[in-house]
Scaffold this active site. Structure first.
Site, PDB file in Angstrom:
ATOM      1  N   TYR A  32       0.859  -1.195   0.000  1.00 56.08           N
ATOM      2  CA  TYR A  32       0.000   0.000   0.000  1.00 56.08           C
ATOM      3  C   TYR A  32       0.890   1.237   0.000  1.00 56.08           C
ATOM      4  O   TYR A  32       2.101   1.156   0.164  1.00 56.08           O
ATOM      5  CB  TYR A  32      -0.883  -0.013   1.258  1.00 56.08           C
ATOM      6  N   SER A  65       8.115   5.929   6.859  1.00 56.75           N
ATOM      7  CA  SER A  65       9.125   6.327   7.854  1.00 56.75           C
ATOM      8  C   SER A  65      10.516   5.745   7.593  1.00 56.75           C
ATOM      9  O   SER A  65      11.485   6.157   8.225  1.00 56.75           O
ATOM     10  CB  SER A  65       8.662   6.021   9.272  1.00 56.75           C
ATOM     11  N   THR A  98       5.740   2.872  11.608  1.00 59.67           N
ATOM     12  CA  THR A  98       6.315   2.069  12.697  1.00 59.67           C
ATOM     13  C   THR A  98       7.786   1.720  12.468  1.00 59.67           C
ATOM     14  O   THR A  98       8.490   1.377  13.413  1.00 59.67           O
ATOM     15  CB  THR A  98       5.526   0.758  12.887  1.00 59.67           C
ATOM     16  N   GLU A 290      37.488  -5.851  26.190  1.00 57.46           N
ATOM     17  CA  GLU A 290      38.915  -5.947  25.866  1.00 57.46           C
ATOM     18  C   GLU A 290      39.663  -4.671  26.257  1.00 57.46           C
ATOM     19  O   GLU A 290      39.157  -3.573  26.041  1.00 57.46           O
ATOM     20  CB  GLU A 290      39.106  -6.129  24.353  1.00 57.46           C
TER      21      GLU A 290
END
Ligand code: SIN
Length: 333
Positions: A32, A65, A98, A290
């Site tokens: 869509y 988005s 989203t 480390e």
């Protein structure tokens, strides 16, 4: 918050996304056009909103988005700050796709200078789908933004009856409605439409941050490099060439770095680029490991995922290039 007999004033800022998506077929949940419908259409589809707040809408963008940019973030944050500084604005709802919703939420959480409620919502199904989730998500977001319970909790994410913190939440599933999760736990739930909180986030958030974006027109260039078996120096060297100011390494396990990428990152750090170790695991805190990492001056991204480390590093670089101060920001925000 303004306490009057009138309903709270909530402004709805629309940026696009599936919540404003339109498909030719009401069974389509992919393929869509995201961001096709305007904010007026979204508000009119949920007349019940008026029972909880006086609302008006403004269109900030009409984006899928995945295409979110620093420019839109700056425009959105400036608009939110301008609106919330007005005594007759009680809360903000932002509608958003989203895919990068958690990034915009965290950017706002770090740059909004108000403790009034800011709630971001979206949808997994386009507005034209059978059982679209957008209308209920929008109604719940307005209920939450209109509630005094949402005051001073940082930017909130509200979808699928759940309330999450912008700092903790992440999208975890490609298509499910129940996609937003917080590895450190949700803040609460919308129980039959009523905000119910159980947790608070003990990190600096909207209304108590040091990041002032009012005068900014762009943000420092910071990139993420994804660690993997067989990694090498290619992307780190390309990033140095491109002039990045910061690099986030999405490392394996506890932010571990492939030895070939590590040598290149050490070169980057010597050239003044800030390097932050994060993790691709999806949860947990990156802690010192480390000795070679600390000797090279690499920082730890704490429990932020790489995409949120990038945002905090961008904003940190607008204030300082001092490694110790930037590391402290990763512990505080
Ligand atoms: C987008 O992020 O704009 C598209 C996907 C979605 O909103 O679910």
């Amino acid at each position: 918050m303004t306490c009057t007999a009138e309903k709270p004033n909530v402004i709805i800022l629309a940026t696009g996304g599936t919540i404003a998506g339109s498909a030719a077929d009401d069974t389509a949940t992919t393929g869509y056009q995201a961001g096709a419908l305007g904010v007026g259409v979204l508000i009119n589809a949920v007349p019940e909103i008026k029972n909880y707040a006086s609302v008006r809408g403004e269109q900030i963008a009409s984006l899928d988005s995945k295409d979110m940019s620093d420019d839109v973030w700056l425009k959105l944050s400036k608009k939110v700050n301008e609106l919330l500084s007005q005594s007759d604005v009680d809360g903000i709802v932002i509608t958003h796709g989203t895919d990068t919703l958690e990034e915009t939420a965290y950017f706002l959480n770090l740059t909004v200078q108000s403790k009034k409620p800011v709630v971001i919502t979206g949808a997994m199904r386009p507005a034209t789908a059978i059982s679209a989730d957008g209308p209920m998500n929008l109604l719940n977001a307005v209920r939450l933004a209109a509630s005094p319970l949402a005051f001073d909790r940082g930017v909130l994410v509200c979808l699928n009856d759940q309330i999450d913190s912008a700092r903790h939440v992440t999208k975890t599933h490609t298509t499910s409605l129940d996609t937003f999760k917080s590895p450190l736990g949700p803040l609460g739930f919308m129980n039959d439409g009523k905000p119910t909180f159980y947790n608070r986030v003990d990190r600096r958030h909207a209304g108590e941050t040091e990041f002032e974006i009012g005068a900014l027109t762009d943000l420092p260039y910071v990139k993420i490099i994804y660690g993997h078996a067989g990694d090498d120096a290619l992307f780190v060297d390309a990033a140095i060439q491109a002039g990045v100011r910061g690099l986030v390494y999405a490392g394996t396990g506890n932010g571990s770095i492939h030895q070939e990428a590590e040598a290149a990152l050490a070169r980057a750090a010597r050239a003044g680029i800030i390097v932050v170790r994060s993790t691709r695991t999806g949860s947990g805190t990156v802690i010192p490991a480390e000795q070679s990492y600390s000797e090279a001056g690499f920082l730890e991204g704490d429990s932020l995922p790489p995409q949120k480390c990038r945002i905090l590093l961008q904003l940190a670089l607008t204030r300082t290039t001092d490694r110790r101060q930037i590391q402290q920001m990763f512990y505080e925000y």
